[in-house]
Design an enzyme around this catalytic site. Structure first.
Site, PDB file in Angstrom:
ATOM      1  N   ALA A 168       0.740  -1.151   0.055  1.00  0.00           N
ATOM      2  CA  ALA A 168       0.060  -0.017   0.038  1.00  0.00           C
ATOM      3  C   ALA A 168       0.781   1.146   0.086  1.00  0.00           C
ATOM      4  O   ALA A 168       1.928   1.170  -0.258  1.00  0.00           O
ATOM      5  CB  ALA A 168      -0.936  -0.078   1.272  1.00  0.00           C
ATOM      6  N   SER A 169       0.255   2.568   0.157  1.00  0.00           N
ATOM      7  CA  SER A 169       1.118   3.523   0.247  1.00  0.00           C
ATOM      8  C   SER A 169       2.052   3.797   1.297  1.00  0.00           C
ATOM      9  O   SER A 169       3.112   4.224   0.990  1.00  0.00           O
ATOM     10  CB  SER A 169       0.127   4.659   0.252  1.00  0.00           C
ATOM     11  OG  SER A 169      -0.630   4.699   1.209  1.00  0.00           O
ATOM     12  N   LEU A 170       1.814   3.461   2.482  1.00  0.00           N
ATOM     13  CA  LEU A 170       2.655   3.542   3.623  1.00  0.00           C
ATOM     14  C   LEU A 170       3.542   2.218   4.099  1.00  0.00           C
ATOM     15  O   LEU A 170       4.453   2.384   4.618  1.00  0.00           O
ATOM     16  CB  LEU A 170       1.648   4.132   4.863  1.00  0.00           C
ATOM     17  CG  LEU A 170       1.045   5.262   4.542  1.00  0.00           C
ATOM     18  CD1 LEU A 170       0.164   5.834   5.810  1.00  0.00           C
ATOM     19  CD2 LEU A 170       1.848   6.516   4.031  1.00  0.00           C
ATOM     20  N   ALA A 171       2.877   1.245   3.711  1.00  0.00           N
ATOM     21  CA  ALA A 171       3.558  -0.169   3.986  1.00  0.00           C
ATOM     22  C   ALA A 171       3.092  -1.217   3.125  1.00  0.00           C
ATOM     23  O   ALA A 171       2.558  -1.098   2.204  1.00  0.00           O
ATOM     24  CB  ALA A 171       2.961  -0.568   5.591  1.00  0.00           C
ATOM     25  N   GLN A 172       4.038  -2.411   3.475  1.00  0.00           N
ATOM     26  CA  GLN A 172       3.528  -3.626   2.556  1.00  0.00           C
ATOM     27  C   GLN A 172       3.349  -5.005   3.811  1.00  0.00           C
ATOM     28  O   GLN A 172       3.853  -4.660   4.690  1.00  0.00           O
ATOM     29  CB  GLN A 172       4.652  -3.886   1.612  1.00  0.00           C
ATOM     30  CG  GLN A 172       5.982  -4.138   2.193  1.00  0.00           C
ATOM     31  CD  GLN A 172       6.875  -4.036   0.873  1.00  0.00           C
ATOM     32  OE1 GLN A 172       7.230  -3.076   0.153  1.00  0.00           O
ATOM     33  NE2 GLN A 172       8.069  -5.114   1.102  1.00  0.00           N
ATOM     34  N   VAL A 173       2.882  -5.940   3.212  1.00  0.00           N
ATOM     35  CA  VAL A 173       2.220  -6.956   4.176  1.00  0.00           C
ATOM     36  C   VAL A 173       3.122  -8.228   3.482  1.00  0.00           C
ATOM     37  O   VAL A 173       2.917  -8.657   2.568  1.00  0.00           O
ATOM     38  CB  VAL A 173       0.981  -7.247   4.490  1.00  0.00           C
ATOM     39  CG1 VAL A 173       0.583  -8.385   5.013  1.00  0.00           C
ATOM     40  CG2 VAL A 173       0.165  -5.932   4.654  1.00  0.00           C
ATOM     41  N   LYS A 187       3.181  -6.408   8.652  1.00  0.00           N
ATOM     42  CA  LYS A 187       2.845  -5.135   8.197  1.00  0.00           C
ATOM     43  C   LYS A 187       4.262  -4.337   8.393  1.00  0.00           C
ATOM     44  O   LYS A 187       4.361  -3.842   9.453  1.00  0.00           O
ATOM     45  CB  LYS A 187       1.596  -4.256   8.568  1.00  0.00           C
ATOM     46  CG  LYS A 187       1.534  -3.035   7.557  1.00  0.00           C
ATOM     47  CD  LYS A 187       0.139  -2.575   8.326  1.00  0.00           C
ATOM     48  CE  LYS A 187      -0.287  -1.072   7.586  1.00  0.00           C
ATOM     49  NZ  LYS A 187      -1.553  -0.457   7.967  1.00  0.00           N
ATOM     50  N   ASP A 324     -11.250   4.578   6.146  1.00  0.00           N
ATOM     51  CA  ASP A 324     -10.390   4.297   4.722  1.00  0.00           C
ATOM     52  C   ASP A 324     -10.900   2.792   4.268  1.00  0.00           C
ATOM     53  O   ASP A 324     -10.143   1.910   4.032  1.00  0.00           O
ATOM     54  CB  ASP A 324      -8.999   4.381   5.156  1.00  0.00           C
ATOM     55  CG  ASP A 324      -8.118   4.363   3.804  1.00  0.00           C
ATOM     56  OD1 ASP A 324      -8.652   4.881   2.662  1.00  0.00           O
ATOM     57  OD2 ASP A 324      -6.922   4.031   3.893  1.00  0.00           O
TER      58      ASP A 324
END
Length: 540
Positions: A168-173, A187, A324
């Site tokens: 995503a825009s701020l992090a990845q999983v 995350k 969101d």
């Protein structure tokens, strides 16, 4: 002329910024409390600023040059405008991906603004910003894990997949297993967020203020204020974990009738920090993946009703709202430990992800917002005017506010027909909405400037939920509006009962409740008759 002004302003400001940074960098880095961070800011801002300026100039020039001399309202102008919208949307998309982080958040938001921007922008951003975000390298992920938990992923976890399942825009999983053998989702915040968040805020601030000076009707300075307030909270994963637990507690205490149908992943607190969050891994279908939902034995219309009721309870009763709820943040799975219904279908459970952005509505705001939605559902023009004014729209922009909330023109909002708020989804409906967006652009900008930021976030939430509902139902439906009408009316009655006045006041609230049930029953009967007529019409 506008293009030349924009080019001149952008070029001068970009060059000035670069010169100032180049001239003062050494001194500022040397005297900074955090020299490495200051150096990163000085090396990050100028390229992003120039990239922003070049993109804005290219878009402005394309509109000015391509539409030059084409008569207003002509078929040729409309065709050319569509092509320019599409090219410009792709340029903006490329800019968001190049800069990443906050820019992707802004792109996602743009993808929900159907009432404000052309469809070409909405569709381009919606198709790309949710599932195609930039990915941090495994080396960068290891750097974050080691800094936050004290060792590399292969030591902290029994298993750790180096390839993220989502970004995503701020992090990845990443999928992993802890040493107890439990499957978890980890995350990990993008490393560049720490380096560029402050720079991005400053850059976007510069862009929005510059555009406002050149084009006064373009006033989105409220967006900067909201970003400054919400971004630090979204970047704090401990805050996100607390939000997820508070959300579930609210359902258990305030909405026990649907608490079992709403879920958030369990947090592993011993493996979580402000920049790394370890949660229970969740299997399920993304809420807009209708084929997979059906394959799971779940009816999409039941999911749509559950989504509507879940967020109506949050907005009108809890006053603590997940802001969101785009499709990537909502999963659907069969309700655990439940059998099949009489029709052989399974009950859905809604899994809420990404709890970084929540807003709290105080009692007065929550009650007025519930009263407004009650008035919208029941086409009560006087109550719409009164509660729109209470929420900040003023006495002159209530019709526009109602239109943005419902995506319907005023004459339809106050139409007593039972399906007055249902959007048919036809080409004429879409054209009508785009016409209003173009015609009332300056008034919409003024309305968004006036409204409290908490209500602006409710608008964003509303836009996300509308998109989810459209994907699930794919045909016009009145049922979600009936759910909103019921929950908002219940919230108004509960607020009335909580004031503990005289016996007559209490009796009045209970009479309101009886009248509500009668009204909803009448609407339901009208809905059945309406559906019957449409079914007969379709067969003929």
């Amino acid at each position: 002329m506008a293009t030349r002004s924009l080019w001149g302003a952008r070029t001068k400001l970009a060059l000035s910024a670069t010169a100032l940074i180049g001239g003062g960098a050494a001194a500022n880095v040397a005297t900074s409390d955090d020299p490495s961070m200051t150096l990163k800011l000085y090396t990050t801002v100028p390229p992003r600023l120039i990239r922003d300026a070049m993109t804005a100039t290219a878009i402005a020039f394309d509109y000015e040059y391509s539409l030059w001399g084409l008569p207003e309202g002509s078929g040729e102008r409309e065709k050319t405008k569509h092509e320019v919208h599409l090219r410009s949307a792709r340029k903006l998309q490329e800019l968001c991906f190049s800069n990443g982080g906050i820019y992707i958040k802004l792109g996602q938001h743009l993808g929900q603004l159907e009432y404000l921007v052309p469809q070409e922008y909405v569709q381009t951003m919606r198709d790309s910003m949710l599932n195609k975000c930039p990915v941090s390298s495994y080396e960068q992920v290891c750097e974050v894990v080691k800094k936050e938990l004290g060792d590399t992923p292969d030591k902290i976890f029994a298993e750790f997949d180096p390839v993220p399942i989502a970004s995503a825009s701020l992090a990845q999983v990443h999928v992993a297993r802890n040493h107890d053998g439990e499957k978890v989702a980890v995350k990990v915040q993008h490393t560049h967020m720490t380096d560029t968040a402050a720079a991005d805020c400053a850059t976007v601030d510069f862009i929005v203020n510059t555009l406002h000076r050149i084009f006064p009707s373009f006033d989105y300075r409220w967006l900067i204020d909201e970003m400054r307030e919400s971004l630090p909270k979204e970047l704090d994963f401990i805050n996100e974990a607390k939000n997820s637990e508070k959300c579930l507690e609210n359902f258990q205490k305030l909405s026990p009738h649907i608490a079992a149908y709403v879920y958030a992943p369990k947090v592993y607190w011993n493996l979580s920090t402000s920049k790394l969050l370890t949660m229970e891994f969740m299997d399920g279908a993304q809420v807009n993946d209708v084929k997979t939902i059906k394959r799971l034995g779940i009816r999409p219309d039941e999911v749509a009703r559950l989504v509507s009721e879940t967020f109506a309870e949050m907005m009108f009763k809890h006053g603590f709202v997940h802001c969101d709820p785009h499709a990537a943040n909502l999963l659907v799975r069969p309700l655990p430990y439940s059998g099949k219904s009489i029709l052989g279908k399974k009950k859905p459970q809604l899994v809420l992800l990404d709890h970084g952005l929540y807003k709290e509505l105080d009692f007065e705001t929550r009650t007025n917002y519930a009263k407004l939605w009650k008035a919208l559902i029941f086409a009560d023009a006087n109550a719409i005017k009164e509660n729109s004014a209470k929420l900040g729209a003023g006495k002159d922009l209530y019709a526009l506010f109602a239109g943005i909330l419902t995506m319907r023109p005023w004459n339809r909002v106050i139409d007593p027909a039972v399906d007055h708020l249902v959007i048919q989804g036809s080409e004429s409906d879409r054209s009508e909405l785009q016409m209003y967006a173009s015609q009332y652009f300056s008034q919409i900008s003024e309305l968004l400037r006036r409204l409290p930021r908490v209500i602006l976030l409710m608008l964003k939430t509303n836009d996300c939920l509308r998109s989810v509902s459209n994907a699930l139902l794919q045909v016009p439906s009145l049922e979600t509006f009936m759910i909103i009408g019921r929950v908002s009316s219940e919230a108004v009655i509960e607020a009335k009962l909580s004031q503990k006045r005289s016996f007559l006041h209490w009796l009045s609230a209970w009479l309101d409740k009886i009248l509500l049930e009668a009204r909803l029953f009448t609407m339901q009967v009208a809905l059945w008759l309406l559906q019957g007529r449409k079914s007969l019409s379709w067969r003929n």
